[in-house]
Design an enzyme around this catalytic site. Structure first.
Site, PDB file in Angstrom:
ATOM      1  N   CYS A  30      57.086  -1.116 -36.922  1.00  0.00           N
ATOM      2  CA  CYS A  30      56.603   0.052 -36.193  1.00  0.00           C
ATOM      3  C   CYS A  30      55.142   0.308 -36.556  1.00  0.00           C
ATOM      4  CB  CYS A  30      57.463   1.261 -36.559  1.00  0.00           C
ATOM      5  SG  CYS A  30      56.797   2.850 -36.049  1.00  0.00           S
ATOM      6  N   GLU A  31      54.294   0.475 -35.559  1.00  0.00           N
ATOM      7  CA  GLU A  31      52.882   0.672 -35.851  1.00  0.00           C
ATOM      8  C   GLU A  31      52.568   2.076 -36.361  1.00  0.00           C
ATOM      9  OE1 GLU A  31      50.826   1.897 -31.605  1.00  0.00           O
ATOM     10  OE2 GLU A  31      51.036  -0.231 -32.062  1.00  0.00           O
ATOM     11  N   HIS A  32      53.536   2.983 -36.296  1.00  0.00           N
ATOM     12  CA  HIS A  32      53.304   4.356 -36.766  1.00  0.00           C
ATOM     13  C   HIS A  32      53.533   4.502 -38.266  1.00  0.00           C
ATOM     14  CE1 HIS A  32      54.352   5.554 -32.389  1.00  0.00           C
ATOM     15  NE2 HIS A  32      53.062   5.335 -32.523  1.00  0.00           N
ATOM     16  N   HIS A  33      54.478   3.726 -38.822  1.00  0.00           N
ATOM     17  CA  HIS A  33      54.777   3.845 -40.251  1.00  0.00           C
ATOM     18  C   HIS A  33      54.817   2.502 -40.977  1.00  0.00           C
ATOM     19  CE1 HIS A  33      56.410   7.699 -38.669  1.00  0.00           C
ATOM     20  NE2 HIS A  33      55.909   8.164 -39.798  1.00  0.00           N
ATOM     21  N   GLN A  88      58.129  -0.515 -29.278  1.00  0.00           N
ATOM     22  CA  GLN A  88      59.106  -1.370 -28.605  1.00  0.00           C
ATOM     23  C   GLN A  88      58.817  -1.521 -27.118  1.00  0.00           C
ATOM     24  OE1 GLN A  88      63.247  -0.876 -29.706  1.00  0.00           O
ATOM     25  NE2 GLN A  88      63.942  -1.481 -27.677  1.00  0.00           N
ATOM     26  N   CYS A  99      61.926   3.542 -39.069  1.00  0.00           N
ATOM     27  CA  CYS A  99      61.187   4.801 -39.131  1.00  0.00           C
ATOM     28  C   CYS A  99      62.082   5.963 -38.701  1.00  0.00           C
ATOM     29  CB  CYS A  99      59.933   4.753 -38.271  1.00  0.00           C
ATOM     30  SG  CYS A  99      60.216   4.465 -36.519  1.00  0.00           S
ATOM     31  N   HIS A 123      65.255   1.123 -35.498  1.00  0.00           N
ATOM     32  CA  HIS A 123      63.940   1.448 -36.048  1.00  0.00           C
ATOM     33  C   HIS A 123      64.119   2.124 -37.403  1.00  0.00           C
ATOM     34  CE1 HIS A 123      61.443   0.919 -32.253  1.00  0.00           C
ATOM     35  NE2 HIS A 123      62.688   0.707 -31.850  1.00  0.00           N
TER      36      HIS A 123
END
Length: 232
Positions: free
Chosen positions: A125-128, A166, A196, A194
């Protein structure tokens, strides 16, 4: 390439309004573009230099957290993480690692859909920067050429090995298949967990995320349902 001190000492974010935006986006599935966001100079540094720089920065992170890097179990971790980032889990950022695809004549004249399901998918995940783990199901109808089955797996793997959302991953795989196969008749469905969501934040371990992308003949209700029946 010699490291520049300015590159090794990136300033911390000091803008409260950006902190508010980061917190707002953090737990949502937000994507900004079909293409993975990359700077124009993303590949000016060679891999060895990137590993060296990441090792230095990750060592600092571990030290900030209070870990004892003189311990035998931890002292090699910064380099292991750096090599993992560049050589493995984020290797799909570098177009030099894109799989070469060779097409073959469809000598059997097979004109029905070809489905490869349950392709193992590992992304982050590019956020976490925590894992996305799941399966990809892909299908295409030949326009006169066919592709080796393992190349379908490799295309999924290549686009998975980068920080992702995704929805974007699903579209990137589908677009690449359309391009290399020279056909719009492509379908891609991804079902993934996910971390996250499951290992932090809401900590929901029972949910999964499903995305899909259909083109050409797969936009037809009956063709799409045939594909979905195969992967059910």
């Amino acid at each position: 390439m010699k490291l520049k001190e300015t590159m090794l000492n990136t300033p911390l974010n000091t803008y409260p309004q950006e902190d508010i935006l980061i917190d707002a986006i953090g737990d949502d599935h937000v994507g900004t573009a079909y293409d993975t966001p990359l700077r124009e100079d993303a590949f000016k540094l060679d891999d060895a230099t990137k590993v060296e720089m990441i090792e230095k920065h990750f060592k600092s992170i571990m030290e900030i957290m209070g870990l004892d890097l003189t311990d035998d179990s931890l002292k090699g971790t910064p380099k292991r993480v750096a090599k993992m980032y560049i050589k493995e889990i984020f290797s799909g950022l570098n177009p030099a690692n894109k799989p070469e695809v060779k097409l073959f004549d469809n000598k059997y004249q097979y004109n029905q859909m070809l489905v490869e399901k349950n392709i193992t998918l590992f992304s982050n995940c590019e956020h976490h920067f925590v894992p996305i783990i799941g399966k990809a199901h892909v299908a295409y109808i030949s326009s006169g050429k066919v592709i080796g089955l393992s190349k379908l797996n490799r295309i999924v793997q290549y686009y998975s090995q980068r920080p992702q959302v995704q929805e974007r991953l699903n579209i990137q795989i589908a677009n690449e298949l359309k391009k290399v196969l020279n056909t719009e008749d492509v379908a891609v469905v991804i079902e993934a967990d996910h971390l996250c969501v499951s290992s932090r934040g809401i900590r929901d371990t029972g949910s999964s995320t499903v995305t899909s992308e259909y083109g050409g003949k797969f936009l037809d209700y009956e063709t799409r349902n045939e594909f979905l029946k195969y992967i059910a």
